[in-house]
Design an enzyme around this catalytic site. Structure first.
Site, short mmCIF file in Angstrom:
data_model
loop_
_atom_site.label_atom_id
_atom_site.label_comp_id
_atom_site.label_asym_id
_atom_site.label_seq_id
_atom_site.Cartn_x
_atom_site.Cartn_y
_atom_site.Cartn_z
N TYR A 82 18.76 28.33 12.49
CA TYR A 82 17.60 28.97 13.15
C TYR A 82 17.65 28.80 14.66
O TYR A 82 17.97 27.71 15.16
CB TYR A 82 16.30 28.32 12.67
CG TYR A 82 15.88 28.69 11.28
CD1 TYR A 82 15.51 30.00 10.97
CD2 TYR A 82 15.81 27.73 10.29
CE1 TYR A 82 15.10 30.33 9.69
CE2 TYR A 82 15.42 28.05 9.01
CZ TYR A 82 15.06 29.35 8.71
OH TYR A 82 14.65 29.67 7.45
N LYS A 136 0.84 -1.21 0.00
CA LYS A 136 0.00 0.00 0.00
C LYS A 136 0.88 1.25 0.00
O LYS A 136 2.07 1.19 0.34
CB LYS A 136 -0.92 -0.01 1.22
CG LYS A 136 -0.21 0.13 2.56
CD LYS A 136 -1.16 -0.12 3.72
CE LYS A 136 -0.39 -0.02 5.04
NZ LYS A 136 -1.10 -0.68 6.15
#
Ligand SMILES: *Cc1c(COP(=O)(O)O)cnc(C)c1O
Length: 372
Positions: A256, A41
């Site tokens: 950051y 899947k």
């Protein structure tokens, strides 16, 4: 429109021979009387449904589960003749496509079963039953009522299946509870073949194997239950290129939030991989990459397009722009990355596959050439 070469992208390399070897490992574990259904899947967890399915057919697999009808049709149009069953789709609305393509629906509720019993033509189907997951499937009471009405005599399911909620925790009492409930329901549905275990359930022992095991993660090298020693071969390798190298003075911030500061004059490599490629942002400051075999830690918070690595201890001669570094491979797997980032390995793998350029190390090969 004109085209320009693409920037060197992060590459997820898929080893199809390792997928085949994992299939053989699972085969050996469950023995010759248990059939292995491969779960492909979601584009085979991102690794490519057609390539993975072809490799597994060559390894001897003859039953596949997909998530949606469209995926089943992709397999049919790729001339894959093996049996294909669909876990989660709108069977009632789409039933004519199942019939014309010989695709097997997994029946998940009463109204889908009514569609089966009301259909003019015979339709092979698998029946999902509920044993403790509360997601899909008929309950014991529903099955008993329908059994008494004679419907299963006229329209017997080929396979009855259920799904374990806690199979990655061997000692969890849920496992035995679900197994006992499954046994009681499947007794009513004889002679349907029975299927309870997914990958982690294989390691719960013979009592959980029944006739068919449904295996996704393990084929892709994911050891979600943390089995030691790990019998599975790693399937993916993740590489990114160094885009730039900069000298950063002692005491300067990187990235950051200034979450990393250099404690010495440092060399910082900027890699062409960031969270847009599916690398978990939470792995910043947590993991190391391999540059020509030398370990170099990710430093600072990662950016969308790139990530900083401290390469001060890597010899300059082997650490220059355009060199590929390894983030995942033999020594560091998707399970290790998921653990470092407090994430779930199948989700990490799926996001990386979606964000990176995918390549194959081997073309599907015949089973006799599989290494053990
Ligand atoms: C996804 C899925 C599987 C495969 O699970 P893995 O743990 O990846 O092996 C098996 N059965 C059902 C119903 C599933 O949805």
């Amino acid at each position: 429109m004109f085209s320009v070469p693409q920037r060197a992208d992060a590459v997820l390399e898929v080893n199809l021979n390792a997928v085949q070897a994992n299939f053989q490992t699972v085969s050996a574990m469950v023995g010759p009387h248990v059939r292995i259904a491969a779960v492909v899947k979601n584009d085979a967890y991102g690794l490519g449904i057609v390539e993975i399915t072809r490799a597994l057919v060559a390894a001897g697999c003859d039953l596949f589960f997909v998530g949606t009808l469209q995926e089943a049709v992709v397999l049919r149009s790729s001339k894959i003749g093996a049996a294909v069953a669909v876990f989660y789709d709108e069977f009632t609305r789409l039933k004519k496509y199942y019939q014309s393509s010989l695709i097997i629906p997994v029946v998940n509720n009463r109204s889908e079963l009514d569609t089966i019993s009301g259909a003019g033509e015979e339709q092979t189907y698998f029946l999902n039953v509920e044993t403790g997951f509360s997601r899909s499937g008929l309950t014991f009471d529903e099955v008993r009522k329908i059994y008494l009405s004679g419907t299963f005599k006229r329209h017997p399911p080929a396979v009855v299946l259920s799904h374990l909620a806690c199979s990655d925790r061997v000692a969890d009492a849920m496992n035995a509870l679900q197994r006992n409930r499954f046994q009681a329901i499947s007794d009513l549905l004889k002679p349907a073949r029975c299927s309870l275990a997914a990958s982690a359930g294989i390691w719960l022992g013979k009592a959980f194997h029944f006739d068919i095991v449904r295996v996704g993660s393990a084929l892709y090298g994911l050891n979600n239950a943390g089995i030691q020693p790990n019998p599975l071969q790693p399937v993916v390798k993740l590489q990114a290129k160094i885009l730039d190298i900069r000298n950063v003075s002692k005491g300067e911030a990187v990235g950051y939030g200034a979450t990393f500061r250099t404690v010495r004059n440092s060399r910082i490599a900027i890699l062409g991989i960031g969270y847009k490629h599916g690398l978990p942002r939470a792995s910043g400051n947590k993991i190391s990459v391999r540059v020509a075999g030398y370990l170099a830690p990710l430093v600072g918070r990662m950016s969308m397009e790139c990530t900083a690595v401290d390469v001060t201890d890597v010899p300059e001669a082997v650490c220059v722009p355009a060199v590929s570094v390894e983030l995942l491979g033999e020594n560091f797997t998707p399970n290790d990355l998921a653990a470092a980032a407090h994430a779930y390995a199948p989700e990490v793998l799926m996001r990386l596959a979606a964000g990176c350029t995918r390549r194959y190390l081997h073309e599907p090969s015949a089973p006799q050439s599989v290494k053990n």
